[in-house]
Enzyme design. Structure first.
Site, PDB file in Angstrom:
ATOM      1  CG  HIS A  20     -10.103  -0.395  -5.046  1.00 46.73           C
ATOM      2  ND1 HIS A  20      -9.289  -1.172  -5.840  1.00 46.73           N
ATOM      3  CD2 HIS A  20      -9.919  -0.881  -3.783  1.00 46.73           C
ATOM      4  CE1 HIS A  20      -8.659  -2.074  -5.100  1.00 46.73           C
ATOM      5  NE2 HIS A  20      -9.031  -1.913  -3.844  1.00 46.73           N
ATOM      6  CG  ASP A  60     -11.716  -0.227   5.721  1.00 48.74           C
ATOM      7  OD1 ASP A  60     -10.887  -1.169   5.762  1.00 48.74           O
ATOM      8  OD2 ASP A  60     -12.911  -0.384   5.995  1.00 48.74           O
ATOM      9  CE  LYS A 120      -4.241  -1.248   2.367  1.00 43.25           C
ATOM     10  NZ  LYS A 120      -5.008  -1.131   3.609  1.00 43.25           N
ATOM     11  CE1 TYR A 132     -12.277 -12.220  -1.016  1.00 40.03           C
ATOM     12  CE2 TYR A 132     -11.486 -10.082  -0.261  1.00 40.03           C
ATOM     13  CZ  TYR A 132     -12.143 -11.268  -0.028  1.00 40.03           C
ATOM     14  OH  TYR A 132     -12.685 -11.513   1.224  1.00 40.03           O
TER      15      TYR A 132
HETATM   16  P1  IMP Z   1      -7.775  -3.258   4.203  1.00 38.36           P
HETATM   17  O1  IMP Z   1      -8.212  -2.036   3.481  1.00 38.36           O
HETATM   18  O2  IMP Z   1      -6.291  -3.354   4.307  1.00 38.36           O
HETATM   19  O3  IMP Z   1      -8.498  -3.448   5.502  1.00 38.36           O
HETATM   20  O4  IMP Z   1      -8.137  -4.484   3.253  1.00 38.36           O
HETATM   21  C1  IMP Z   1      -9.355  -5.130   3.250  1.00 38.36           C
HETATM   22  C2  IMP Z   1      -9.328  -6.380   2.437  1.00 38.36           C
HETATM   23  O5  IMP Z   1      -9.975  -6.097   1.194  1.00 38.36           O
HETATM   24  C3  IMP Z   1      -7.970  -6.948   2.048  1.00 38.36           C
HETATM   25  O6  IMP Z   1      -7.475  -7.807   3.028  1.00 38.36           O
HETATM   26  C4  IMP Z   1      -8.308  -7.711   0.794  1.00 38.36           C
HETATM   27  O7  IMP Z   1      -8.846  -8.959   1.103  1.00 38.36           O
HETATM   28  C5  IMP Z   1      -9.387  -6.840   0.175  1.00 38.36           C
HETATM   29  N1  IMP Z   1      -8.785  -5.878  -0.775  1.00 38.36           N
HETATM   30  C6  IMP Z   1      -8.706  -4.538  -0.635  1.00 38.36           C
HETATM   31  N2  IMP Z   1      -8.092  -3.993  -1.692  1.00 38.36           N
HETATM   32  C7  IMP Z   1      -7.775  -5.026  -2.498  1.00 38.36           C
HETATM   33  C8  IMP Z   1      -7.088  -5.101  -3.740  1.00 38.36           C
HETATM   34  O8  IMP Z   1      -6.625  -4.114  -4.328  1.00 38.36           O
HETATM   35  N3  IMP Z   1      -6.951  -6.334  -4.261  1.00 38.36           N
HETATM   36  C9  IMP Z   1      -7.429  -7.455  -3.655  1.00 38.36           C
HETATM   37  N4  IMP Z   1      -8.043  -7.452  -2.498  1.00 38.36           N
HETATM   38  C10 IMP Z   1      -8.212  -6.232  -1.914  1.00 38.36           C
END
Ligand code: IMP
Length: 245
Positions: free
Chosen positions: A228, A96, A28, A202
């Site tokens: 996104h 998030d 990230k 994913y």
């Molecule tokens: P967080 O924003 O780090 O809490 O991520 C939430 C979850 O959403 C991640 O663990 C992934 O499972 C999914 N996710 C968020 N962004 C992506 C992406 O760009 N690719 C694939 N999975 C994502």
């Protein structure tokens, strides 16, 4: 972007603007750095090992992102000596993100990271989350497997935090009043089996609209142009361009 060396309250900018990003995910951080450019120095939770762990229990991505950014900024504000070893961050940033699948009523949504183990606060391995998703969509035909990734980035300017005498409870209860939020979405569909080795989460199951390869097949360079997170960060970038810092 115009950079100068002005003071922002007690939090200064010395030519390069320092951001504290509420993550340990280097993937990230790299994406954020690539989009915002070299005028920003990024610090992460790895630079502040004592930072509080924030429970992501809001019902929206914006709620969780704002909660994380405000909690971290408040903690930093009340512990000024923490920044002795680093430049003081002028901003705290948190995001998030997650996947919304239409055939599942928008799930996994804010539960994306812990989809396979919803009863726990801990994240589940990507393979488990992907396995559960495929299982739930087993009988859903291709045309109904529409989905989108969403991301919300929340930004708190340290100078905007209420002074030492203000009660942190007021803004901790409603973090969205003090954070600026920027969102982005990427439409696509979920395929029937994983494909590709890049990315995370994913990515091997998600084919963005207009493409026939998954994010995990397309690779970072392409993903960073349409994801996104890229869209939310582009809005943040515009916001920084309008700020006099
Ligand atoms: P967080 O924003 O780090 O809490 O991520 C939430 C979850 O959403 C991640 O663990 C992934 O499972 C999914 N996710 C968020 N962004 C992506 C992406 O760009 N690719 C694939 N999975 C994502």
């Amino acid at each position: 972007m115009t950079l100068s060396c002005q003071k922002i309250g007690d939090w200064y900018c010395a030519g390069v603007t320092t951001l504290l990003i509420a993550t340990r995910n280097l993937h990230k951080v790299g994406e954020i750095q690539a989009i915002l450019g070299g005028a920003f120095q990024m610090l992460t939770l790895d630079d502040f090992p004592g930072a509080p762990k924030v429970v992501e229990d809001a019902e929206t991505f914006a709620g969780n992102a704002a909660k994380k950014a405000v909690a971290l900024a408040t903690w930093l504000n009340s512990n000024p000596s923490l920044s002795d070893r680093h430049p003081r961050p002028a901003f705290v940033l948190a995001d998030d993100s997650g996947l919304e699948v239409d055939a599942l009523g928008g799930a996994p949504g804010v539960h994306s990271a812990r989809f396979a183990a919803l009863d726990k606060h801990e994240n589940s391995p990507d393979a488990d989350n992907n396995g559960k998703l495929l299982h739930l969509l087993k009988t859903v035909p291709e045309e109904k497997r529409t989905a989108r990734f969403r991301c919300v980035v929340a930004l708190v300017r340290m100078a905007d935090l209420p002074g030492e005498n203000a009660s942190p409870v007021c803004y901790a209860e409603n973090p969205e009043t003090i954070a600026s939020v920027f969102d982005g979405a990427c439409e696509g569909k979920i395929i029937g089996e994983p494909r590709g080795r890049n990315g995370f989460g994913y990515d091997p199951l998600f084919v963005p609209a207009g493409f026939d390869k998954t994010f995990a097949e397309l690779g970072d360079e392409t993903k960073n142009q349409l994801s996104h997170r890229a869209k939310a960060l582009a809005k943040l970038h515009d916001h920084f361009n309008k700020l006099v810092i």
